[in-house]
Design an enzyme around this catalytic site. Sequence first.
Site, short mmCIF file in Angstrom:
data_model
loop_
_atom_site.label_atom_id
_atom_site.label_comp_id
_atom_site.label_asym_id
_atom_site.label_seq_id
_atom_site.Cartn_x
_atom_site.Cartn_y
_atom_site.Cartn_z
N ASP A 114 6.80 -11.87 5.89
CA ASP A 114 7.59 -10.84 5.19
C ASP A 114 9.09 -11.02 5.51
OD1 ASP A 114 5.56 -9.43 3.90
OD2 ASP A 114 5.17 -8.15 5.63
N LYS B 217 -2.02 -4.88 9.93
CA LYS B 217 -1.08 -5.95 10.31
C LYS B 217 -0.98 -6.12 11.84
CE LYS B 217 1.75 -6.19 6.15
NZ LYS B 217 3.12 -6.30 5.62
P1 NDP Z 1 5.95 2.77 7.01
O1 NDP Z 1 5.06 3.91 6.68
O2 NDP Z 1 5.68 1.94 8.23
O3 NDP Z 1 7.46 3.33 7.16
C1 NDP Z 1 7.97 4.23 6.20
C2 NDP Z 1 9.46 4.42 6.45
O4 NDP Z 1 9.98 5.21 5.38
C3 NDP Z 1 9.79 5.17 7.74
O5 NDP Z 1 10.99 4.63 8.26
C4 NDP Z 1 9.98 6.61 7.27
O6 NDP Z 1 10.84 7.37 8.08
C5 NDP Z 1 10.64 6.35 5.92
N1 NDP Z 1 10.48 7.48 4.99
C6 NDP Z 1 9.34 7.87 4.40
N2 NDP Z 1 9.60 8.92 3.58
C7 NDP Z 1 10.94 9.18 3.69
C8 NDP Z 1 11.81 10.14 3.09
N3 NDP Z 1 11.35 11.05 2.22
N4 NDP Z 1 13.12 10.11 3.41
C9 NDP Z 1 13.60 9.18 4.28
N5 NDP Z 1 12.82 8.25 4.87
C10 NDP Z 1 11.50 8.25 4.59
O7 NDP Z 1 5.98 1.89 5.70
P2 NDP Z 1 6.28 0.30 5.58
O8 NDP Z 1 7.43 -0.03 6.43
O9 NDP Z 1 5.03 -0.47 5.74
O10 NDP Z 1 6.67 0.17 4.04
C11 NDP Z 1 7.91 0.69 3.55
C12 NDP Z 1 8.13 0.15 2.15
O11 NDP Z 1 8.28 -1.24 2.15
C13 NDP Z 1 6.99 0.46 1.20
O12 NDP Z 1 7.50 1.28 0.20
C14 NDP Z 1 6.57 -0.86 0.61
O13 NDP Z 1 6.53 -0.75 -0.80
C15 NDP Z 1 7.69 -1.78 0.99
N6 NDP Z 1 7.21 -3.14 1.29
C16 NDP Z 1 7.54 -4.14 0.42
C17 NDP Z 1 7.13 -5.42 0.64
C18 NDP Z 1 7.51 -6.48 -0.34
O14 NDP Z 1 6.98 -7.59 -0.25
N7 NDP Z 1 8.41 -6.22 -1.27
C19 NDP Z 1 6.35 -5.80 1.83
C20 NDP Z 1 6.05 -4.66 2.70
C21 NDP Z 1 6.47 -3.38 2.40
P3 NDP Z 1 10.29 8.12 9.41
O15 NDP Z 1 10.23 7.07 10.48
O16 NDP Z 1 11.33 9.16 9.69
O17 NDP Z 1 8.95 8.69 9.05
#
Ligand code: NDP
Length: 279
Positions: free
Chosen positions: A108, A72
Amino acid sequence: MTGITGHTRVVAVIGDPVAHSRSPVIHNGWIADAGLDAVYVALRLTGADAAAHLAGLPDLGFIGANVTLPHKAAALASAAASTPAARAIGAANTLFLDDGVWTADNTDAAGLVAGLDLRAPDWREAGSATVVLGAGGAARAAVQGLHAAGAPSIRIVNRTLARAQAVSALCPGAAAFGWGDLAEALDGAGLVVNATSRGLSGGEPLDIDLAPTVPKSIVLDTVYTPLETAFLASARRQGRTALDGLDMLVGQAALSFQRWFGLAPDVEAGRARALETLR
Ligand code: NDP
């Protein structure tokens, strides 16, 4: 698929991995509904230099593309022009030709808001604050979209506080919280969006105490595999309005489709087709 000729317009979703994407089902359904001579395919883009490959798509005849993880940021870099939303988020999920100029957009953000407007039109007035959980790409899009749409007092909660602070810089007045201060962040919230990857199939479920939010609060999970996450089930048990991540998926798809074809597709038909793939 029959009827494809040398004149058929081609659009793709490009990512790695990409085979799981629901976007071909959604877009090819709309293409058929509108009787367009077009096709939407999924292309796996591996290796380095993604931006150069994406920049070359118009030369290959593509009229547009969706771009998903991990490309992206490269999508934004590949374009000659970009929308304010894509620049603010620092990532693009849509590439299109705007008067012949290869342009990057991020649908998005507006897609999430479109889903909210459809299912819970009074979301802005539900409470005095808006909470976004997470600080990755989905959270950045959610924060930008909600801010642009007039969400009250945005609070970003993330496991890694520094990342929440970086996202809070996207909108004036936004506050950043660590996961340990979740209850404080939820105080008086009318909307809670899970934009973490927690809750994805096979991973650790998310279940939080929503008592500090207003009783009529709305809870939206961006995760849609599974569709009914533990977070949403728990929100329902706590008497909250629970919205799944499929409307955001279909919402962003509808806005991309408009960029390419100038037509507003039927979002309920798109949702129904995507739903079939999740059963
Ligand atoms: P990223 O990998 O960029 O970010 C992941 C985030 O989740 C970070 O803030 C991370 O925290 C947090 N995280 C991961 N594991 C844990 C945990 N065990 N406890 C607490 N926080 C946690 O992912 P994206 O932002 O790209 O995607 C996130 C979600 O959004 C995905 O699950 C995806 O399914 C969904 N999504 C849905 C879309 C839709 O159209 N419905 C479109 C795009 C995404 P930290 O910074 O501390 O690591």
